[in-house]
Design a protein around this motif. Structure first.
Motif, PDB file in Angstrom:
ATOM      1  N   ALA A 181       1.917  -4.714  24.397  1.00 51.64           N
ATOM      2  CA  ALA A 181       3.219  -5.159  23.894  1.00 51.64           C
ATOM      3  C   ALA A 181       3.978  -5.859  25.013  1.00 51.64           C
ATOM      4  CB  ALA A 181       4.030  -3.970  23.383  1.00 51.64           C
ATOM      5  N   LYS A 182       4.693  -6.902  24.647  1.00 50.16           N
ATOM      6  CA  LYS A 182       5.507  -7.638  25.623  1.00 50.16           C
ATOM      7  C   LYS A 182       6.917  -7.065  25.658  1.00 50.16           C
ATOM      8  CE  LYS A 182       3.105 -12.090  25.273  1.00 50.16           C
ATOM      9  NZ  LYS A 182       3.253 -13.536  24.995  1.00 50.16           N
ATOM     10  N   LEU A 183       7.581  -7.287  26.767  1.00 48.84           N
ATOM     11  CA  LEU A 183       8.988  -6.900  26.876  1.00 48.84           C
ATOM     12  C   LEU A 183       9.827  -7.833  26.009  1.00 48.84           C
ATOM     13  CD1 LEU A 183       9.252  -6.299  30.729  1.00 48.84           C
ATOM     14  CD2 LEU A 183       9.124  -4.572  28.942  1.00 48.84           C
ATOM     15  N   GLY A 184      10.610  -7.260  25.112  1.00 45.77           N
ATOM     16  CA  GLY A 184      11.455  -8.071  24.243  1.00 45.77           C
ATOM     17  C   GLY A 184      12.667  -8.604  24.978  1.00 45.77           C
ATOM     18  N   LYS A 185      13.366  -9.522  24.324  1.00 43.90           N
ATOM     19  CA  LYS A 185      14.571 -10.075  24.925  1.00 43.90           C
ATOM     20  C   LYS A 185      15.680  -9.028  24.921  1.00 43.90           C
ATOM     21  CE  LYS A 185      13.609 -14.874  23.571  1.00 43.90           C
ATOM     22  NZ  LYS A 185      14.067 -16.051  22.819  1.00 43.90           N
ATOM     23  N   GLY A 186      16.397  -8.982  25.982  1.00 44.92           N
ATOM     24  CA  GLY A 186      17.472  -8.005  26.079  1.00 44.92           C
ATOM     25  C   GLY A 186      18.241  -8.187  27.366  1.00 44.92           C
ATOM     26  N   TYR A 224       6.522 -12.624  34.639  1.00 38.52           N
ATOM     27  CA  TYR A 224       5.114 -12.664  35.043  1.00 38.52           C
ATOM     28  C   TYR A 224       4.201 -11.810  34.161  1.00 38.52           C
ATOM     29  CZ  TYR A 224       7.268 -14.507  39.301  1.00 38.52           C
ATOM     30  OH  TYR A 224       8.004 -15.261  40.188  1.00 38.52           O
ATOM     31  N   TYR A 225       4.767 -10.818  33.480  1.00 38.04           N
ATOM     32  CA  TYR A 225       3.974  -9.857  32.715  1.00 38.04           C
ATOM     33  C   TYR A 225       3.478 -10.485  31.411  1.00 38.04           C
ATOM     34  CZ  TYR A 225       2.998  -5.573  30.036  1.00 38.04           C
ATOM     35  OH  TYR A 225       2.414  -4.607  29.266  1.00 38.04           O
ATOM     36  N   ASN A 226       2.181 -10.320  31.115  1.00 29.12           N
ATOM     37  CA  ASN A 226       1.579 -10.950  29.936  1.00 29.12           C
ATOM     38  C   ASN A 226       1.336 -10.000  28.765  1.00 29.12           C
ATOM     39  OD1 ASN A 226       1.576 -13.489  31.088  1.00 29.12           O
ATOM     40  ND2 ASN A 226      -0.489 -13.288  31.934  1.00 29.12           N
ATOM     41  N   GLY A 227       2.027  -8.867  28.746  1.00 32.90           N
ATOM     42  CA  GLY A 227       2.037  -8.028  27.538  1.00 32.90           C
ATOM     43  C   GLY A 227       0.909  -7.031  27.394  1.00 32.90           C
ATOM     44  N   TYR A 228       0.238  -6.677  28.490  1.00 37.32           N
ATOM     45  CA  TYR A 228      -0.815  -5.658  28.375  1.00 37.32           C
ATOM     46  C   TYR A 228      -0.966  -4.920  29.699  1.00 37.32           C
ATOM     47  CZ  TYR A 228      -5.334  -3.365  27.992  1.00 37.32           C
ATOM     48  OH  TYR A 228      -6.332  -2.416  27.989  1.00 37.32           O
ATOM     49  N   ASN A 277      -4.389  -1.440  35.455  1.00 36.74           N
ATOM     50  CA  ASN A 277      -4.683  -2.858  35.245  1.00 36.74           C
ATOM     51  C   ASN A 277      -3.514  -3.489  34.500  1.00 36.74           C
ATOM     52  OD1 ASN A 277      -5.929  -5.372  34.528  1.00 36.74           O
ATOM     53  ND2 ASN A 277      -6.605  -4.429  32.604  1.00 36.74           N
ATOM     54  N   VAL A 278      -2.918  -4.525  35.076  1.00 34.33           N
ATOM     55  CA  VAL A 278      -1.767  -5.205  34.462  1.00 34.33           C
ATOM     56  C   VAL A 278      -2.129  -6.663  34.209  1.00 34.33           C
ATOM     57  CG1 VAL A 278       0.669  -5.815  34.715  1.00 34.33           C
ATOM     58  CG2 VAL A 278      -0.201  -3.694  35.758  1.00 34.33           C
ATOM     59  N   ALA A 279      -2.062  -7.077  32.941  1.00 29.44           N
ATOM     60  CA  ALA A 279      -2.283  -8.494  32.612  1.00 29.44           C
ATOM     61  C   ALA A 279      -1.030  -9.273  32.997  1.00 29.44           C
ATOM     62  CB  ALA A 279      -2.581  -8.642  31.122  1.00 29.44           C
ATOM     63  N   ALA A 280      -1.204 -10.276  33.860  1.00 30.09           N
ATOM     64  CA  ALA A 280      -0.019 -10.963  34.386  1.00 30.09           C
ATOM     65  C   ALA A 280      -0.414 -12.248  35.095  1.00 30.09           C
ATOM     66  CB  ALA A 280       0.703 -10.041  35.375  1.00 30.09           C
ATOM     67  N   ASN A 281       0.614 -13.043  35.389  1.00 27.56           N
ATOM     68  CA  ASN A 281       0.454 -14.091  36.389  1.00 27.56           C
ATOM     69  C   ASN A 281       0.381 -13.332  37.710  1.00 27.56           C
ATOM     70  OD1 ASN A 281       0.974 -15.890  38.472  1.00 27.56           O
ATOM     71  ND2 ASN A 281       2.363 -17.153  37.256  1.00 27.56           N
ATOM     72  N   ALA A 282      -0.849 -12.997  38.116  1.00 27.53           N
ATOM     73  CA  ALA A 282      -1.043 -12.001  39.169  1.00 27.53           C
ATOM     74  C   ALA A 282      -0.421 -12.415  40.499  1.00 27.53           C
ATOM     75  CB  ALA A 282      -2.530 -11.719  39.340  1.00 27.53           C
TER      76      ALA A 282
END
Length: 449
Positions: free
Chosen positions: A249-254, A274-278, A321-326
Motif C-alpha cells: 500500500a502507498k502512503l495516501g495524501k495527507g 521515494y517509497y513505491n508502496g511495498y 525489503n523496501v520497494a523504492a527509488n533506492a
C-alpha cells in the motif's frame, strides 16, 4: 432409584432455568446501561459472555482447572482481588467530547465499600484523600495515569496513556450528569454484539474474543493508505520462516507530519516521494554478529585505561525489503543520520538491539542483520494487501529476551490478514493461537503473567 433420578433431574432443570434467567436479566440491565450523552467512542467488555465462555470451558476440562487451582493459595488470591465492586454483565469505557482520545472513563457501583478501600490501597497502592464533597474521595496513581473519584456506592475511573486533567469530568460521571441509556444513544447498535471486547467510534469497529486455545480479532477502520487493486503481489518467503510480513500500500495524501525518533526527524512527504508502496519483513533462523565491548582497567601506573574486546553472539537473521527509488531514499536517510554513511548501518540510537546493515539495488532498499543476506525478489499473487505470521515456538528458540520469551512460551502462532472493503476502508482479521488448544485463551493469558 427412579424417584431419586427424577428429583435430581428436576433440581438440575431448576438450576438451569435460574442461571439462564439471571443471565438474561443481567443482559437486560446491561442494555439499559447509562453512558455520557457526549461520549465519542466506547469500549464494551462483555463480562457475562467472558464468564460463560470460561465456565463452559471449565466443564469440558475440569481436571485441568482443578490441577491448576491446587498450585495457588486461593484464599490469598481471592482476598487480594476482592475489589468490592458490583461487576455488571457488561462494562463500558468511553471517551468524551473535549477530552483526549486516549483518556477513557467508566463508572461502576460499589457493593462493599470496605473491600473496595482495601483493594485500592493495598493492591493498587493508591492513597485516597477527601474531596470537596462530604464522603467523596479522590485518588491518583504515582504516574498520574489512573485517577478515581468515589463515594460509598459508586466509583468514577479515568485512565490514560499520558498525564491529563480529568477531575471535573469524573465529578460529572460520578453524579451521572447528562447521561443517557446506551439503547437510546448514538451507540445503540452496540447492544446487538455479543463479542467479548468491542471498540467503536461509530466510524471504526474492532472485536476480540477469547476462545478455546485461541484469541480471534478483527478491525474495520478508515485508512488514508492507497490500497492497490484486489489482486496484488508479494515476495515469495521461505516456508521455514520464524516471522514474515508484507504491506502492499502507498502512503495516501495527507498532512505532512514528522516522525520523531530520538533526535532525528523524518518527514512524511520526503519518505512518500521515494517509497513505491511495498515493504516486507522476514526472519529466518539466527545469524552471528560481533560487537565491541568496552571495559576499563588500571595499568601499572594506576591510570584508568580503556580495554576493547570483541564479542560474538547470535541474533535473529532479520531482513527488511523496501520497494523504492533506492538511491534517493538512502541519500535522504543518510542526510537525516538515520543511516550512518561511512559504515552503511542504521544509527544505533534508532535500533539499539542489533546491527542493521544497509544495501540497495536500483528499486529496492535492504536492511539486514547479516551482510551475507541475498533476497530472492520473485513474487506471487495474493488478495491480501497486508499479512503477518509469527511462529512463537521458533521465536522462543532463537532469541533470549526474558520479557518476550516468558510471555511467548505458551503461544504457538499469530496470523493476521488485511483486505480492502471499500473506499478508504480496510479490514484486518487475525488469530493468536496457544500451544494448549483445549483451555480458554484468557485463562492461559492470565497464567502467563
Amino acid at each position: 432409584m427412579k424417584k431419586f433420578f427424577k428429583i435430581t433431574a428436576a433440581i438440575l432443570v431448576l438450576l438451569l432455568i435460574f442461571f439462564v434467567g439471571t443471565f438474561k436479566y443481567r443482559q437486560y440491565k446491561a442494555n439499559r446501561m447509562l453512558i455520557p450523552a457526549n461520549a465519542t467512542a466506547l469500549v464494551k467488555i462483555n463480562t457475562d459472555q467472558i464468564y460463560k465462555s470460561i465456565g463452559l470451558n471449565m466443564i469440558s476440562n475440569l481436571g485441568y482447572y482443578l490441577k491448576s487451582g491446587e498450585k495457588k493459595n486461593t484464599k490469598t488470591t481471592a482476598t487480594k482481588f476482592d475489589t468490592g465492586l458490583d461487576i455488571p454483565a457488561a462494562i463500558c469505557f468511553y471517551t468524551v467530547e473535549g477530552k483526549s482520545d486516549h483518556l477513557f472513563f467508566t463508572r461502576l457501583s460499589i457493593k462493599d465499600s470496605v473491600a473496595f478501600k482495601n483493594f485500592i490501597t493495598k493492591t493498587l497502592n493508591l492513597k485516597p484523600a477527601k474531596n470537596f464533597k462530604n464522603e467523596t474521595y479522590f485518588a491518583m496513581s504515582a504516574d498520574k495515569r489512573l485517577t478515581i473519584l468515589y463515594h460509598k456506592t459508586a466509583v468514577a475511573i479515568a485512565c490514560s496513556s499520558g498525564i491529563e486533567d480529568s477531575e471535573q469530568t469524573l465529578i460529572n460521571i460520578l453524579d451521572q450528569k447528562n447521561f443517557v441509556k446506551i439503547s437510546e444513544s448514538n451507540f445503540k447498535d452496540l447492544n446487538k454484539y455479543s463479542d467479548h471486547i468491542l471498540f467503536t467510534d461509530q466510524k471504526n469497529i474492532a472485536k476480540l474474543n477469547f476462545n478455546s486455545g485461541n484469541i480471534d480479532f478483527s478491525n474495520e477502520f478508515t485508512s488514508n493508505l492507497q490500497i492497490p487493486a484486489k489482486t496484488v503481489e508479494h515476495r515469495v518467503f521461505n516456508p521455514e520462516n520464524t516471522m514474515n510480513l508484507w504491506l502492499n500500500a502507498k502512503l495516501g495524501k495527507g498532512e505532512n507530519k514528522s516522525l520523531k525518533l530520538k533526535d532525528l526527524n523524518l518527514e512524511r512527504d520526503s519518505i512518500a516521494k521515494y517509497y513505491n508502496g511495498y515493504l516486507d519483513v522476514e526472519w529466518t533462523n539466527s545469524t552471528s554478529q560481533i560487537d565491541s565491548v568496552i571495559t576499563y582497567d588500571y595499568n601499572d601506573d594506576f591510570e584508568k585505561v580503556e580495554k576493547v574486546t570483541l564479542q560474538k553472539h547470535d541474533v535473529p537473521n532479520l531482513s527488511i525489503n523496501v520497494a523504492a527509488n533506492a538511491n534517493g531514499l538512502k541519500n535522504y536517510l543518510q542526510q537525516q543520520n538515520f543511516i550512518i554513511a561511512d559504515s552503511n548501518v542504521v544509527n544505533k540510537s534508532i535500533f539499539p538491539l542489533y546491527k542493521l546493515f544497509v544495501s540497495n539495488g536500483p528499486q529496492n532498499l535492504f536492511f539486514s542483520t547479516s551482510k551475507r543476506t541475498k533476497l530472492d525478489l520473485k513474487q506471487e499473487k495474493t488478495t491480501d494487501f497486508f499479512y503477518l505470521n509469527i511462529n512463537f515456538n521458533k521465536v522462543n528458540k532463537q532469541i533470549s529476551l526474558p520479557f518476550i520469551t516468558n510471555f511467548a512460551k505458551s503461544l504457538n502462532k499469530l496470523e493476521a490478514k488485511g483486505k480492502s472493503i471499500g473506499h478508504n476502508k480496510v479490514r484486518i482479521d487475525g488469530k493468536l493461537e496457544f500451544n494448549n488448544k483445549d483451555i480458554n485463551a484468557l485463562y492461559q493469558l492470565l497464567k502467563s503473567f
